[in-house]
Every structure is written in structure tokens, then in C-alpha cells.
Design a protein around this motif. Sequence first.
Motif, PDB file in Angstrom:
ATOM      1  N   PRO A  53       0.829  -1.209   0.000  1.00 57.73           N
ATOM      2  CA  PRO A  53       0.000   0.000   0.000  1.00 57.73           C
ATOM      3  C   PRO A  53       0.862   1.258   0.000  1.00 57.73           C
ATOM      4  CG  PRO A  53      -0.830  -1.589   1.593  1.00 57.73           C
ATOM      5  CD  PRO A  53       0.504  -2.111   1.134  1.00 57.73           C
ATOM      6  N   GLY A  54       0.428   2.241  -0.777  1.00 58.17           N
ATOM      7  CA  GLY A  54       1.136   3.515  -0.832  1.00 58.17           C
ATOM      8  C   GLY A  54       2.249   3.574  -1.853  1.00 58.17           C
ATOM      9  N   THR A  55       2.619   2.441  -2.440  1.00 59.78           N
ATOM     10  CA  THR A  55       3.626   2.444  -3.497  1.00 59.78           C
ATOM     11  C   THR A  55       2.993   2.930  -4.799  1.00 59.78           C
ATOM     12  OG1 THR A  55       3.131   0.156  -4.067  1.00 59.78           O
ATOM     13  CG2 THR A  55       4.878   0.528  -2.444  1.00 59.78           C
ATOM     14  N   PRO A  56       3.803   3.378  -5.766  1.00 54.71           N
ATOM     15  CA  PRO A  56       3.216   3.842  -7.031  1.00 54.71           C
ATOM     16  C   PRO A  56       2.294   2.832  -7.715  1.00 54.71           C
ATOM     17  CG  PRO A  56       5.470   4.599  -6.874  1.00 54.71           C
ATOM     18  CD  PRO A  56       5.254   3.689  -5.697  1.00 54.71           C
ATOM     19  N   PRO A  57       2.645   1.530  -7.802  1.00 54.77           N
ATOM     20  CA  PRO A  57       1.696   0.601  -8.426  1.00 54.77           C
ATOM     21  C   PRO A  57       0.363   0.532  -7.693  1.00 54.77           C
ATOM     22  CG  PRO A  57       3.862  -0.393  -8.248  1.00 54.77           C
ATOM     23  CD  PRO A  57       3.911   0.862  -7.451  1.00 54.77           C
ATOM     24  N   ASP A  58       0.404   0.608  -6.363  1.00 50.40           N
ATOM     25  CA  ASP A  58      -0.823   0.608  -5.572  1.00 50.40           C
ATOM     26  C   ASP A  58      -1.659   1.854  -5.868  1.00 50.40           C
ATOM     27  OD1 ASP A  58      -2.536  -0.182  -3.143  1.00 50.40           O
ATOM     28  OD2 ASP A  58      -1.782   1.781  -2.526  1.00 50.40           O
ATOM     29  N   LEU A  59      -1.011   3.016  -5.957  1.00 44.95           N
ATOM     30  CA  LEU A  59      -1.734   4.253  -6.254  1.00 44.95           C
ATOM     31  C   LEU A  59      -2.387   4.195  -7.623  1.00 44.95           C
ATOM     32  CD1 LEU A  59       0.835   6.874  -4.874  1.00 44.95           C
ATOM     33  CD2 LEU A  59      -1.272   6.073  -3.778  1.00 44.95           C
ATOM     34  N   VAL A  60      -1.655   3.681  -8.619  1.00 46.96           N
ATOM     35  CA  VAL A  60      -2.224   3.557  -9.967  1.00 46.96           C
ATOM     36  C   VAL A  60      -3.406   2.592  -9.952  1.00 46.96           C
ATOM     37  CG1 VAL A  60      -1.773   2.794 -12.332  1.00 46.96           C
ATOM     38  CG2 VAL A  60      -0.061   4.152 -11.114  1.00 46.96           C
ATOM     39  N   ALA A  61      -3.245   1.487  -9.238  1.00 48.05           N
ATOM     40  CA  ALA A  61      -4.333   0.502  -9.164  1.00 48.05           C
ATOM     41  C   ALA A  61      -5.581   1.109  -8.545  1.00 48.05           C
ATOM     42  CB  ALA A  61      -3.878  -0.715  -8.356  1.00 48.05           C
ATOM     43  N   ARG A  62      -5.418   1.901  -7.509  1.00 45.37           N
ATOM     44  CA  ARG A  62      -6.581   2.490  -6.832  1.00 45.37           C
ATOM     45  C   ARG A  62      -7.228   3.585  -7.677  1.00 45.37           C
ATOM     46  NH1 ARG A  62      -6.979   0.207  -1.973  1.00 45.37           N
ATOM     47  NH2 ARG A  62      -5.117  -0.954  -1.333  1.00 45.37           N
ATOM     48  N   MET A  63      -6.425   4.377  -8.386  1.00 44.32           N
ATOM     49  CA  MET A  63      -7.011   5.346  -9.313  1.00 44.32           C
ATOM     50  C   MET A  63      -7.846   4.628 -10.371  1.00 44.32           C
ATOM     51  SD  MET A  63      -3.933   7.972 -10.211  1.00 44.32           S
ATOM     52  CE  MET A  63      -2.748   8.475  -8.943  1.00 44.32           C
ATOM     53  N   LEU A  64      -7.281   3.554 -10.921  1.00 43.74           N
ATOM     54  CA  LEU A  64      -7.977   2.821 -11.977  1.00 43.74           C
ATOM     55  C   LEU A  64      -9.239   2.163 -11.449  1.00 43.74           C
ATOM     56  CD1 LEU A  64      -7.987   1.798 -14.886  1.00 43.74           C
ATOM     57  CD2 LEU A  64      -6.615  -0.155 -14.122  1.00 43.74           C
ATOM     58  N   ALA A  65      -9.163   1.539 -10.281  1.00 39.35           N
ATOM     59  CA  ALA A  65     -10.338   0.879  -9.705  1.00 39.35           C
ATOM     60  C   ALA A  65     -11.463   1.877  -9.471  1.00 39.35           C
ATOM     61  CB  ALA A  65      -9.956   0.189  -8.391  1.00 39.35           C
ATOM     62  N   GLU A  66     -11.119   3.047  -8.949  1.00 42.57           N
ATOM     63  CA  GLU A  66     -12.138   4.062  -8.689  1.00 42.57           C
ATOM     64  C   GLU A  66     -12.770   4.552  -9.989  1.00 42.57           C
ATOM     65  OE1 GLU A  66     -12.551   8.502  -6.641  1.00 42.57           O
ATOM     66  OE2 GLU A  66     -10.688   7.385  -6.473  1.00 42.57           O
ATOM     67  N   ALA A  67     -11.942   4.791 -11.005  1.00 47.79           N
ATOM     68  CA  ALA A  67     -12.467   5.288 -12.277  1.00 47.79           C
ATOM     69  C   ALA A  67     -13.350   4.252 -12.966  1.00 47.79           C
ATOM     70  CB  ALA A  67     -11.311   5.689 -13.190  1.00 47.79           C
ATOM     71  N   LEU A  68     -12.923   2.995 -12.954  1.00 45.07           N
ATOM     72  CA  LEU A  68     -13.716   1.952 -13.594  1.00 45.07           C
ATOM     73  C   LEU A  68     -15.007   1.677 -12.833  1.00 45.07           C
ATOM     74  CD1 LEU A  68     -10.913  -0.563 -14.630  1.00 45.07           C
ATOM     75  CD2 LEU A  68     -12.355   0.790 -16.161  1.00 45.07           C
ATOM     76  N   GLN A  69     -14.958   1.743 -11.524  1.00 43.91           N
ATOM     77  CA  GLN A  69     -16.171   1.519 -10.734  1.00 43.91           C
ATOM     78  C   GLN A  69     -17.220   2.582 -11.043  1.00 43.91           C
ATOM     79  OE1 GLN A  69     -15.857  -0.318  -6.850  1.00 43.91           O
ATOM     80  NE2 GLN A  69     -16.872   1.471  -5.964  1.00 43.91           N
ATOM     81  N   ARG A  70     -16.772   3.834 -11.209  1.00 43.14           N
ATOM     82  CA  ARG A  70     -17.724   4.899 -11.577  1.00 43.14           C
ATOM     83  C   ARG A  70     -18.295   4.669 -12.972  1.00 43.14           C
ATOM     84  NH1 ARG A  70     -13.802   8.567  -9.457  1.00 43.14           N
ATOM     85  NH2 ARG A  70     -13.213   9.070 -11.607  1.00 43.14           N
ATOM     86  N   GLN A  71     -17.443   4.233 -13.886  1.00 48.01           N
ATOM     87  CA  GLN A  71     -17.887   4.079 -15.266  1.00 48.01           C
ATOM     88  C   GLN A  71     -18.807   2.875 -15.452  1.00 48.01           C
ATOM     89  OE1 GLN A  71     -16.116   1.649 -17.955  1.00 48.01           O
ATOM     90  NE2 GLN A  71     -15.628   3.201 -19.512  1.00 48.01           N
ATOM     91  N   ARG A  72     -18.478   1.749 -14.817  1.00 52.71           N
ATOM     92  CA  ARG A  72     -19.165   0.491 -15.108  1.00 52.71           C
ATOM     93  C   ARG A  72     -20.232   0.121 -14.093  1.00 52.71           C
ATOM     94  NH1 ARG A  72     -16.079  -2.685 -18.773  1.00 52.71           N
ATOM     95  NH2 ARG A  72     -16.941  -4.595 -17.917  1.00 52.71           N
TER      96      ARG A  72
END
Length: 333
Positions: A53-72
Motif C-alpha cells: 500500500p502507498g507504493t506507485p503501483p498501488d496508487l495507480v491501481a486504486r485510481m484505476l479501480a475508482e475510475a472503472l467503478q464509476r464508469q461500469r
Amino acid sequence: MRDILTDRPPGCVAQLTRRALGAALLLPAAARAQGPNGGSSTRPVTIIAPFGPGTPPDLVARMLAEALQRQRAQPFVVDNRPGASGTIGAAAVARAAPDGQTLLIATGTAAMNVSLFRSLPYDPVGSFAPVVLLASVPFAIIAHPAAGATLPEVVARARANPGRVNYATPGVGTPHHVATEMLRQRTGIQIEHVPYRAAGGAVADILNGTVSLMFLPAPQAVELSRDGRVRVLAVATEARLPELPAVPTTAEAGVPDMLMSDWYGLFAPGATPPDTVLRLNEAVNAVLPAMTQPLAAQGMTSLGGPPERLRALFAAEIARWAAVIRTGGISAE
């Protein structure tokens, strides 16, 4: 590397994805909730981040999860599976059902791991289906002011004093280590590796002058250089960075063929049907415009494009780093 990583794919992905995002937002929720295989689904999609948690891959994953959850209108959850340079999380995705419900955020480390480990618990190419290239972040070379004012000066000092100039990394086999080994090979200098358990300790000793130089993601280099405690010697990019206009590229500093960027890509299990991969690719390209500013705040550039773009980059990176790692005799085990 230029055509694969830095150039926009044909057709201007940015414009296409803006239109796709607008269309997606006009769809009724039931239509947007379509599962990866085309049917209606409310099953959570898991995005595995193979670092903590808090590493760059984790941050990218959470941005993507949030964006996809809103879209889908479908749950997307991030599952951190750190350990063994990302191979634990990658192995979990390799074993997952190929139904589009389990995905992997991979970084450039995944390409290095192919050569760093004597064996991996998966086929690094066949076990994964590239979905989309998400983002990248360039690296820079920093040094304590006492080490030299420019990269040519540091290189000259290292040549005159073999083994007397040292460099820090967050550990053996990290991108920072492999990048510095590439610098060593390109210049022919002999410099001493000082590995740390994490980046924090390495940076601290750069600041106090215990070690001379280090590769870091450019955003970190910018922050550290603001008060003059470190110098940014060069950026490992083809063109100068807007945030560091006075800092030369590595080629300008006399070290050609010395490009280094970390990248973030989304992969599915290898046997995932092509139509499922395509649906996931379209969904991510549709939300990437909304992620551009959050990614930029982390010093990353959003990319996107077809699955083939990520596939080509991954293959090129495996070959490029294999040569560096083999020549340097680096092993993660």
C-alpha cells in the motif's frame, strides 16, 4: 523505445478516449454494468497490486479501480500482494480464472524479473494477456553536491578513482540498481554499489553525502533538488523535462542510449479470451482521460492505446534489460 512508450498511438488515443468516456457516461447504469465477458455482472473485479500500500503501483491501481467503478457501476477492488519483486502478485494472476475478473498492475520490474530470477512460478509472457499500457514515469540521476556538478564531472572522477565512487539503491535487482548498472556499462566506470532495504535510507545517505549518486523517479528528484541539497545531473529521457528545463538528458551529458522510465501496465491471465481483453482495453481507455490529472500529480504521464502497444513494450523491455542484467551479473536470488 520512442515509438512504443512516448509517442501517442495512431488515431490520437486522447481524443478517442475522451469521446468514449462521454459516451460511457450517457449509458444507463445497467448497460455500464456489463461484465468483462459481455454479460451483466455485479461481481467484483479484483486488481492485484504486487507491491505494498502507498507504493506507485498501488496508487495507480486504486485510481484505476475508482475510475472503472464509476464508469461500469460494478465493484473494483485492489488486492495488495507484495513480495519477491512483484512475482507473488503476478503468480496469483497467472493462476486466476481467465474470465476478466482478476487483473494485474505490472511495472517495468516485471520485464527485469525475467532475467533477475533463475526461475519464475509462471511463464512471464504466456501466463499473461496484455490489456493496456497505463502510464510511465521517467528516471533521473541525482548526486550529492560534493560528488560533482555535472554527470561528465562525476564520470571523470569515477574513471580517475576506480571503485572509490559509490551509488545507492533500494536493493539488489531494483530498477534503480539495473539503471545504474546500465550507466556503468555505457561509460565503462567502476563504481561501488551500496544497497539499502528501502529508498528512504538510500536517499538519506545521498543527502548526508555518505553515498555519491542514485537513480530516482524524476518527481522525487525534483523535490529533493529544490533546496540544493542534491543536484540532478541528468534525466534518462529523450527530451528535457519541463519541470527541469536546465537539466540535460543523459545523451546531452555524454551518455547515449541511456533511457530509463518505469511503466505501469494492466494484464489479465494468459488464456483470457480476446474479446474480453478488448472490452477491458476499451473500458480503461475510456477512463484514462479522467485519470490524467491524478497521474500527473504523481509525476506520471497517462498513455493508453491498444493491447499491442503494451505487448510490444514488454517484449522490448525484456530483451533490453536481459542484456544489461546478464553483463552485470545481477541476480535477485
